[in-house]
Design a protein around this motif. Structure first.
Motif, PDB file in Angstrom:
ATOM      1  N   THR A  23       0.809  -1.225   0.000  1.00  0.00           N
ATOM      2  CA  THR A  23       0.000   0.000   0.000  1.00  0.00           C
ATOM      3  C   THR A  23       0.838   1.268   0.000  1.00  0.00           C
ATOM      4  N   LYS A  24       2.106   1.176   0.358  1.00  0.00           N
ATOM      5  CA  LYS A  24       2.959   2.359   0.438  1.00  0.00           C
ATOM      6  C   LYS A  24       3.239   2.875  -0.972  1.00  0.00           C
ATOM      7  N   PRO A  25       2.954   4.157  -1.253  1.00  0.00           N
ATOM      8  CA  PRO A  25       3.080   4.666  -2.632  1.00  0.00           C
ATOM      9  C   PRO A  25       4.458   4.445  -3.259  1.00  0.00           C
ATOM     10  N   GLU A  26       5.541   4.691  -2.497  1.00  0.00           N
ATOM     11  CA  GLU A  26       6.878   4.514  -3.062  1.00  0.00           C
ATOM     12  C   GLU A  26       7.127   3.055  -3.439  1.00  0.00           C
ATOM     13  N   PHE A  94       0.147 -10.820   4.591  1.00  0.00           N
ATOM     14  CA  PHE A  94       1.056  -9.878   5.248  1.00  0.00           C
ATOM     15  C   PHE A  94       0.816  -8.481   4.686  1.00  0.00           C
ATOM     16  N   PHE A  95       0.915  -7.477   5.555  1.00  0.00           N
ATOM     17  CA  PHE A  95       0.738  -6.087   5.143  1.00  0.00           C
ATOM     18  C   PHE A  95       1.904  -5.246   5.651  1.00  0.00           C
ATOM     19  N   GLU A  96       2.043  -4.042   5.072  1.00  0.00           N
ATOM     20  CA  GLU A  96       3.159  -3.156   5.422  1.00  0.00           C
ATOM     21  C   GLU A  96       2.814  -2.378   6.693  1.00  0.00           C
ATOM     22  N   ALA A  97       3.409  -2.786   7.783  1.00  0.00           N
ATOM     23  CA  ALA A  97       3.062  -2.220   9.093  1.00  0.00           C
ATOM     24  C   ALA A  97       3.382  -0.738   9.184  1.00  0.00           C
ATOM     25  N   GLU A  98       4.401  -0.285   8.492  1.00  0.00           N
ATOM     26  CA  GLU A  98       4.830   1.101   8.625  1.00  0.00           C
ATOM     27  C   GLU A  98       4.002   2.061   7.777  1.00  0.00           C
ATOM     28  N   HIS A  99       3.061   1.532   7.007  1.00  0.00           N
ATOM     29  CA  HIS A  99       2.263   2.431   6.186  1.00  0.00           C
ATOM     30  C   HIS A  99       0.776   2.362   6.479  1.00  0.00           C
ATOM     31  N   LEU A 100       0.243   1.187   6.704  1.00  0.00           N
ATOM     32  CA  LEU A 100      -1.191   1.035   6.914  1.00  0.00           C
ATOM     33  C   LEU A 100      -1.630   1.737   8.201  1.00  0.00           C
ATOM     34  N   THR A 101      -2.648   2.595   8.108  1.00  0.00           N
ATOM     35  CA  THR A 101      -3.157   3.258   9.303  1.00  0.00           C
ATOM     36  C   THR A 101      -3.993   2.283  10.129  1.00  0.00           C
ATOM     37  N   TYR A 102      -4.261   2.659  11.364  1.00  0.00           N
ATOM     38  CA  TYR A 102      -5.072   1.803  12.223  1.00  0.00           C
ATOM     39  C   TYR A 102      -6.473   1.622  11.637  1.00  0.00           C
ATOM     40  N   LYS A 103      -7.036   2.703  11.095  1.00  0.00           N
ATOM     41  CA  LYS A 103      -8.362   2.611  10.487  1.00  0.00           C
ATOM     42  C   LYS A 103      -8.346   1.673   9.278  1.00  0.00           C
TER      43      LYS A 103
END
Length: 357
Positions: A23-26, A94-103
């Motif tokens: 999900t992180k744009p970069e 698995f998801f990107e923990a440093e980008h996904l918001t809590y919502k």
């Protein structure tokens, strides 16, 4: 792009990751080449899905032909993520923990019943640390734009102009040279404000005798440049010359230290030890540098703790400084390419003597 995904799959396999949501744009751009603003990637060992809405369907087809385009018509793309994972008989995502918001995490959780969710960090970012030839071509151009902007701004600076005037002129000139924007909010800090490491441009008017620290960069084809130079208006006093040359000595020591095979913290120590030797250690409170690429601050970090081993192909900054409250400060920064036996300086603007305007 296909080679990058292959490398990612190797890392996924090493970590036991079957499916990764990007999900992180970069990271999305790095893996797909997509320059739009909306979309998520679902990457498996044998699948590559790009989920986006009507606005970007054709763009994805053009820019990311190695992905299967999945049109999002619901309010949340995670509904389709669930359908895809069910078809793939996947049990864990698995998801990107440093980008996904809590919502967003809550949204993901509510739309993926029965799918185990797990976070991961640094998976794509580790790949991004090593730049390939195509990336370096773009990065070199971004650095050249910055160098030309600095040459131009030296003719523009004069007493009575504001810091914001200088910042705007830098941005305008870089855009004329092909930049799509600035890499970050331009820092122009003059006089006593030059003691602010991140003193973004203010309404303060430039005066004779001022130090002016300019930290700026160009955003070019998705990649960033980064450079800092400190100059003075009028005749510098003895202390200004002293502080400038201490920082220059520290920066040169940092540049000499950068090479493949050393921990990032070692380059920081080389620069920091010089400033400490002259008694100004407490006035250098940030790291010596950081990685530069699709983001202006990437790994590795040249600070006191980063044990990352520098490798050929990494692009990092070397930017020590001294900041004296109520008086002013100096920072000198170059971006460099790490090589086997040293580094290649990518920013070529003059610095060996304090530039007097």
């Amino acid at each position: 792009m296909i080679e990058r995904i292959a490398h990612l799959r190797e890392k996924m396999s090493q970590r036991g990751i079957s499916y990764l949501l990007v999900t992180k744009p970069e990271n999305r751009y790095y893996l797909s080449g997509f320059t739009g603003t909306t979309g998520v990637l679902l990457i498996g060992q044998e699948t590559t899905d790009f989920l986006t809405d009507f606005r970007y369907i054709e763009q994805v087809k053009l820019q990311s032909p190695h992905f299967r385009v999945v049109k999002v018509e619901q309010s949340s793309p995670f509904v389709l993520v669930y359908e895809l994972l069910r078809n793939y008989k996947a049990e864990k995502l698995f998801f990107e923990a440093e980008h996904l918001t809590y919502k967003e995490y809550q949204d993901l959780q509510s739309n993926l019943p029965g799918i185990e969710l797990a976070s991961c960090t640094g998976l794509v970012e580790d790949l991004r640390m090593i730049k390939d030839d195509s990336e370096m071509t773009i990065i070199r151009k971004a650095m050249q734009i910055g160098d030309k902007a600095f040459e131009h701004i030296l003719q523009y600076i004069k007493p009575g102009r504001s810091e914001k005037d200088v910042a705007l002129e830098l941005e305008f000139f870089m855009r004329k040279l092909g930049a799509s924007g600035v890499a970050f909010e331009t820092i122009v800090a003059s006089g006593p404000r030059s003691a602010l490491p991140h003193g973004v441009a203010s309404d303060r008017l430039l005066e004779d005798g001022d130090f002016i620290t300019m930290d700026f960069g160009a955003l070019y084809q998705g990649y960033n440049s980064d450079m800092t130079r400190t100059v003075v208006i009028g005749k510098p006093d003895k202390k200004q010359q002293e502080i400038y040359h201490i920082v220059l000595e520290a920066q040169m020591a940092g540049l000499r230290a950068v090479k493949a095979g050393i921990p990032a913290r070692q380059a920081d120590a080389a620069a920091r030890s010089v400033i400490t030797k002259y008694g100004y250690g407490e006035y250098f409170g940030h790291g010596t540098g950081h990685g530069v690429g699709l983001a202006i601050h990437e790994n590795p970090r040249l600070n006191t703790k980063d044990e990352t081993i520098l490798q050929p192909g990494m692009v990092v900054t070397v930017e020590p400084g001294i900041y004296l409250p109520q008086w002013g400060g100096v920072r000198i920064e170059d971006s460099v390419l790490v090589t086997e036996d040293g580094c290649e300086i990518l920013t070529s603007s003059p610095k060996n003597e304090l530039i007097i305007l």
